[in-house]
Design a protein around this motif. Structure first.
Motif, PDB file in Angstrom:
ATOM      1  N   GLU A 142     -56.567 -15.111  24.832  1.00 31.37           N
ATOM      2  CA  GLU A 142     -57.216 -15.716  25.992  1.00 31.37           C
ATOM      3  C   GLU A 142     -57.391 -14.633  27.052  1.00 31.37           C
ATOM      4  O   GLU A 142     -56.469 -13.844  27.293  1.00 31.37           O
ATOM      5  CB  GLU A 142     -56.333 -16.814  26.592  1.00 31.37           C
ATOM      6  CG  GLU A 142     -56.028 -17.947  25.664  1.00 31.37           C
ATOM      7  CD  GLU A 142     -54.996 -18.907  26.258  1.00 31.37           C
ATOM      8  OE1 GLU A 142     -54.228 -18.507  27.172  1.00 31.37           O
ATOM      9  OE2 GLU A 142     -54.960 -20.054  25.802  1.00 31.37           O
ATOM     10  N   ILE A 143     -58.541 -14.595  27.691  1.00 29.42           N
ATOM     11  CA  ILE A 143     -58.763 -13.647  28.772  1.00 29.42           C
ATOM     12  C   ILE A 143     -58.166 -14.220  30.046  1.00 29.42           C
ATOM     13  O   ILE A 143     -58.500 -15.333  30.452  1.00 29.42           O
ATOM     14  CB  ILE A 143     -60.264 -13.341  28.948  1.00 29.42           C
ATOM     15  CG1 ILE A 143     -60.812 -12.699  27.683  1.00 29.42           C
ATOM     16  CG2 ILE A 143     -60.489 -12.456  30.174  1.00 29.42           C
ATOM     17  CD1 ILE A 143     -62.316 -12.515  27.676  1.00 29.42           C
ATOM     18  N   VAL A 144     -57.255 -13.473  30.665  1.00 23.33           N
ATOM     19  CA  VAL A 144     -56.599 -13.880  31.906  1.00 23.33           C
ATOM     20  C   VAL A 144     -57.404 -13.382  33.100  1.00 23.33           C
ATOM     21  O   VAL A 144     -57.611 -14.102  34.070  1.00 23.33           O
ATOM     22  CB  VAL A 144     -55.152 -13.326  31.962  1.00 23.33           C
ATOM     23  CG1 VAL A 144     -54.499 -13.628  33.292  1.00 23.33           C
ATOM     24  CG2 VAL A 144     -54.333 -13.863  30.802  1.00 23.33           C
ATOM     25  N   GLN A 145     -57.853 -12.120  33.008  1.00 25.11           N
ATOM     26  CA  GLN A 145     -58.623 -11.521  34.100  1.00 25.11           C
ATOM     27  C   GLN A 145     -59.522 -10.438  33.508  1.00 25.11           C
ATOM     28  O   GLN A 145     -59.085  -9.648  32.672  1.00 25.11           O
ATOM     29  CB  GLN A 145     -57.673 -10.915  35.132  1.00 25.11           C
ATOM     30  CG  GLN A 145     -58.359 -10.377  36.363  1.00 25.11           C
ATOM     31  CD  GLN A 145     -57.351  -9.855  37.376  1.00 25.11           C
ATOM     32  OE1 GLN A 145     -56.146 -10.025  37.228  1.00 25.11           O
ATOM     33  NE2 GLN A 145     -57.851  -9.224  38.403  1.00 25.11           N
ATOM     34  N   LEU A 202     -62.238  -4.027  26.209  1.00 22.31           N
ATOM     35  CA  LEU A 202     -61.163  -3.132  26.603  1.00 22.31           C
ATOM     36  C   LEU A 202     -61.056  -3.122  28.119  1.00 22.31           C
ATOM     37  O   LEU A 202     -62.062  -3.074  28.825  1.00 22.31           O
ATOM     38  CB  LEU A 202     -61.421  -1.724  26.072  1.00 22.31           C
ATOM     39  CG  LEU A 202     -61.497  -1.593  24.553  1.00 22.31           C
ATOM     40  CD1 LEU A 202     -61.648  -0.130  24.163  1.00 22.31           C
ATOM     41  CD2 LEU A 202     -60.288  -2.201  23.876  1.00 22.31           C
ATOM     42  N   GLY A 203     -59.833  -3.209  28.613  1.00 20.19           N
ATOM     43  CA  GLY A 203     -59.594  -3.262  30.052  1.00 20.19           C
ATOM     44  C   GLY A 203     -59.341  -4.666  30.567  1.00 20.19           C
ATOM     45  O   GLY A 203     -58.871  -4.843  31.689  1.00 20.19           O
ATOM     46  N   ASP A 204     -59.633  -5.696  29.752  1.00 21.56           N
ATOM     47  CA  ASP A 204     -59.357  -7.079  30.159  1.00 21.56           C
ATOM     48  C   ASP A 204     -57.865  -7.364  30.059  1.00 21.56           C
ATOM     49  O   ASP A 204     -57.190  -6.879  29.146  1.00 21.56           O
ATOM     50  CB  ASP A 204     -60.086  -8.085  29.255  1.00 21.56           C
ATOM     51  CG  ASP A 204     -61.579  -8.113  29.453  1.00 21.56           C
ATOM     52  OD1 ASP A 204     -62.076  -7.510  30.433  1.00 21.56           O
ATOM     53  OD2 ASP A 204     -62.265  -8.742  28.619  1.00 21.56           O
ATOM     54  N   LYS A 205     -57.351  -8.164  30.989  1.00 21.95           N
ATOM     55  CA  LYS A 205     -55.979  -8.654  30.882  1.00 21.95           C
ATOM     56  C   LYS A 205     -56.030  -9.891  30.006  1.00 21.95           C
ATOM     57  O   LYS A 205     -56.817 -10.813  30.261  1.00 21.95           O
ATOM     58  CB  LYS A 205     -55.425  -8.993  32.259  1.00 21.95           C
ATOM     59  CG  LYS A 205     -53.971  -9.392  32.239  1.00 21.95           C
ATOM     60  CD  LYS A 205     -53.444  -9.588  33.653  1.00 21.95           C
ATOM     61  CE  LYS A 205     -51.980  -9.921  33.635  1.00 21.95           C
ATOM     62  NZ  LYS A 205     -51.471 -10.108  35.008  1.00 21.95           N
TER      63      LYS A 205
END
Length: 86
Positions: A56-59, A4-7
């Motif tokens: 996919e994790i962007v940031q 949670l909190g990942d872009k």
């Protein structure tokens, strides 16, 4: 693994936003709800949910939060004590 909190981005639709909630189902399906940013008209688009392995994790950690309220009580519908019920 998405936290949670990942872009994140869905590579199929291109939908992108911040992971704001996770849902785990009885037979092992994990879904993540993604909140996109405010659009050009200043409106907040609706949250969409995706299978966790698809994202996919962007940031990492673009947003931080505390899922437990002060005093140790969880958020959600039970965040306030109902003193009238027995």
């Amino acid at each position: 693994m998405v936290r949670l909190g990942d872009k994140v981005r869905d590579p199929i639709t291109g939908f992108e936003g911040v992971a704001v909630s996770s849902h785990y189902y009885l037979h092992g399906c994990a879904r993540i709800s993604v909140q996109p940013p405010v659009d050009k008209e200043g409106k907040l688009p609706e949250i969409q949910s995706f299978d966790e392995p698809q994202l996919e994790i962007v940031q990492l950690q673009v947003a931080k939060g505390d899922p437990v309220l002060p005093g140790g009580r969880p958020g959600g519908p039970d965040k306030y004590e109902d003193t009238e019920r027995r």
